[in-house]
Design an enzyme around this catalytic site. Structure first.
Site, mmCIF file in Angstrom:
data_model
loop_
_atom_site.group_PDB
_atom_site.id
_atom_site.type_symbol
_atom_site.label_atom_id
_atom_site.label_comp_id
_atom_site.label_asym_id
_atom_site.label_seq_id
_atom_site.Cartn_x
_atom_site.Cartn_y
_atom_site.Cartn_z
ATOM 1 N N TYR A 8 -2.214 -8.115 -16.052
ATOM 2 C CA TYR A 8 -2.478 -7.572 -14.769
ATOM 3 C C TYR A 8 -3.291 -8.428 -13.645
ATOM 4 C CZ TYR A 8 -5.033 -4.320 -11.350
ATOM 5 O OH TYR A 8 -5.518 -3.684 -10.296
ATOM 6 N N SER A 40 -6.466 -7.219 -6.025
ATOM 7 C CA SER A 40 -7.527 -6.705 -7.016
ATOM 8 C C SER A 40 -8.376 -7.990 -7.128
ATOM 9 C CB SER A 40 -6.957 -6.610 -8.278
ATOM 10 O OG SER A 40 -8.264 -6.450 -9.265
HETATM 11 P P1 NAD Z 1 -3.200 5.307 -8.756
HETATM 12 O O1 NAD Z 1 -2.725 5.403 -10.116
HETATM 13 O O2 NAD Z 1 -3.742 6.576 -8.106
HETATM 14 O O3 NAD Z 1 -2.112 4.828 -7.846
HETATM 15 C C1 NAD Z 1 -0.951 3.887 -8.217
HETATM 16 C C2 NAD Z 1 0.169 4.395 -7.275
HETATM 17 O O4 NAD Z 1 1.147 3.607 -7.520
HETATM 18 C C3 NAD Z 1 0.554 5.772 -7.736
HETATM 19 O O5 NAD Z 1 0.689 6.763 -6.572
HETATM 20 C C4 NAD Z 1 1.836 5.649 -8.594
HETATM 21 O O6 NAD Z 1 2.852 6.747 -8.231
HETATM 22 C C5 NAD Z 1 2.125 4.382 -7.863
HETATM 23 N N1 NAD Z 1 3.364 3.879 -8.748
HETATM 24 C C6 NAD Z 1 3.056 3.160 -9.997
HETATM 25 N N2 NAD Z 1 4.243 2.945 -10.341
HETATM 26 C C7 NAD Z 1 5.170 3.124 -9.546
HETATM 27 C C8 NAD Z 1 6.715 2.994 -9.561
HETATM 28 N N3 NAD Z 1 7.211 2.644 -10.300
HETATM 29 N N4 NAD Z 1 7.351 3.672 -8.499
HETATM 30 C C9 NAD Z 1 6.722 4.087 -7.360
HETATM 31 N N5 NAD Z 1 5.197 4.276 -7.239
HETATM 32 C C10 NAD Z 1 4.688 3.648 -8.434
HETATM 33 O O7 NAD Z 1 -4.387 4.108 -9.018
HETATM 34 P P2 NAD Z 1 -5.329 3.547 -7.711
HETATM 35 O O8 NAD Z 1 -6.361 3.058 -8.239
HETATM 36 O O9 NAD Z 1 -5.382 4.195 -6.528
HETATM 37 O O10 NAD Z 1 -4.302 1.949 -7.360
HETATM 38 C C11 NAD Z 1 -3.889 1.861 -6.203
HETATM 39 C C12 NAD Z 1 -3.672 0.164 -5.964
HETATM 40 O O11 NAD Z 1 -4.867 -0.424 -6.019
HETATM 41 C C13 NAD Z 1 -2.942 -0.290 -7.175
HETATM 42 O O12 NAD Z 1 -2.001 -1.425 -6.749
HETATM 43 C C14 NAD Z 1 -4.151 -0.776 -8.051
HETATM 44 O O13 NAD Z 1 -3.649 -2.122 -8.779
HETATM 45 C C15 NAD Z 1 -4.996 -1.031 -7.077
HETATM 46 N N6 NAD Z 1 -6.560 -1.351 -7.277
HETATM 47 C C16 NAD Z 1 -7.188 -0.329 -7.989
HETATM 48 C C17 NAD Z 1 -8.451 -0.616 -8.473
HETATM 49 C C18 NAD Z 1 -9.200 0.729 -9.070
HETATM 50 O O14 NAD Z 1 -10.630 0.167 -9.418
HETATM 51 N N7 NAD Z 1 -8.840 1.786 -9.066
HETATM 52 C C19 NAD Z 1 -9.109 -1.808 -8.304
HETATM 53 C C20 NAD Z 1 -8.351 -2.998 -7.789
HETATM 54 C C21 NAD Z 1 -6.977 -2.728 -7.682
#
Ligand code: NAD
Length: 253
Positions: free
Chosen positions: A164, A151
């Site tokens: 985080y 991130s």
């Molecule tokens: P999301 O919640 O759709 O995806 C997160 C995924 O992680 C989900 O599929 C969830 O099931 C999985 N997960 C969480 N805990 C788990 C566990 N204990 N066991 C197995 N799977 C688990 O959200 P997203 O926004 O698509 O996030 C994906 C990645 O991108 C993450 O690492 C997040 O930190 C990062 N990110 C997101 C953003 C944003 O703005 N959405 C920004 C920067 C970074």
């Protein structure tokens, strides 16, 4: 370059963790379109996982809770068993907690441990478990590859909460350390998104306004924007140890 195993290109297999929703689902679909066999994974949504297997050309699905060590072992074993190889690991699964940075008391040790376990320890453990298969990928002429989804909060003093941001900074540093220790057989890179339009961020109106007004690109990223960056890293066989900031240029203003 698009792979075509039916026309004699070597099969390439990618595991994308957390790939039934948000950014992970976009990465899985993009790499599938590029010709990769995709191992989908989620903690809960088995129904969506199976529907995506039916949708994609070459795909399998594993359900596993990454907070449980035995599940991590099973995930890697089942991914390799399904295709006989594993060439690329995308550590996308991650969790966040929204806590104002001034509210130190709410950043309890439970929160620190939860975020560290999923955002730092689990990706490291998955690389460890996949190392041998990823090294084998090099025998077919291309290095194995790891892409961590971190991130912008791990690069700048920003983000949903201090625990985080620190967990993503640790993931970024781990990316560089692993690039040094695993080369030349395995490349390790990270994509560090800013705000991405996913269900998770649908209510984050303040952040959305910031990106619309201050980022040179004047919008948040779509999951496809991030997926294209991941595909670029996966395809660039000389690139390692890079943290690709995908924030639409917000850091410049
Ligand atoms: P999301 O919640 O759709 O995806 C997160 C995924 O992680 C989900 O599929 C969830 O099931 C999985 N997960 C969480 N805990 C788990 C566990 N204990 N066991 C197995 N799977 C688990 O959200 P997203 O926004 O698509 O996030 C994906 C990645 O991108 C993450 O690492 C997040 O930190 C990062 N990110 C997101 C953003 C944003 O703005 N959405 C920004 C920067 C970074």
């Amino acid at each position: 370059m698009k792979l075509n195993p039916a026309m004699g290109d070597a099969l390439r297999v990618v595991l994308v963790t957390g790939s039934t929703s948000g950014i992970g689902a976009a990465i899985a679909r993009t790499l599938s379109r590029e010709g990769y066999a995709v191992v989908l994974h989620s903690r809960n949504s088995a129904h969506t996982g199976r529907a995506m297997v039916a949708e994609l050309k070459r795909a399998s699905y594993v359900q596993a809770d990454l907070s449980i060590e035995a599940d991590r072992v099973r995930l890697i074993n089942e991914a390799i068993a399904a295709w006989g190889q594993l060439d690329v690991l995308v550590n996308n699964a991650g969790i966040s907690r929204v806590i104002p940075h001034s509210d130190l008391a709410s950043a309890s040790s439970t929160v620190w441990h939860e975020l560290n376990e999923i955002n730092v320890v689990a990706p490291f453990h998955l690389v460890t478990l996949a190392e041998s298969a990823l090294r084998d990928a090099a025998r077919s002429g291309r290095p194995g590859c790891v892409v961590n989804i971190s991130s912008h909060a791990g690069v700048r003093p920003k983000g949903a909460s201090i625990p985080y941001a620190v967990s993503k900074a640790a993931l970024n540093h781990m990316t560089r350390l692993l690039a040094v220790s695993l080369g030349p057989e395995i490349r390790v890179n990270a994509v560090a998104p800013g705000l991405v339009d996913t269900p998770l961020t649908a209510e984050w109106t303040e952040a959305q306004a910031l990106w619309r007004t201050r980022a040179p690109m004047r919008r948040a990223a779509s999951p496809d924007d991030i997926a294209k960056a991941v595909a670029m890293l996966v395809e660039s066989d000389y690139l390692t140890g890079e943290i690709l900031l995908m924030d639409g240029g917000l850091n410049l203003t």
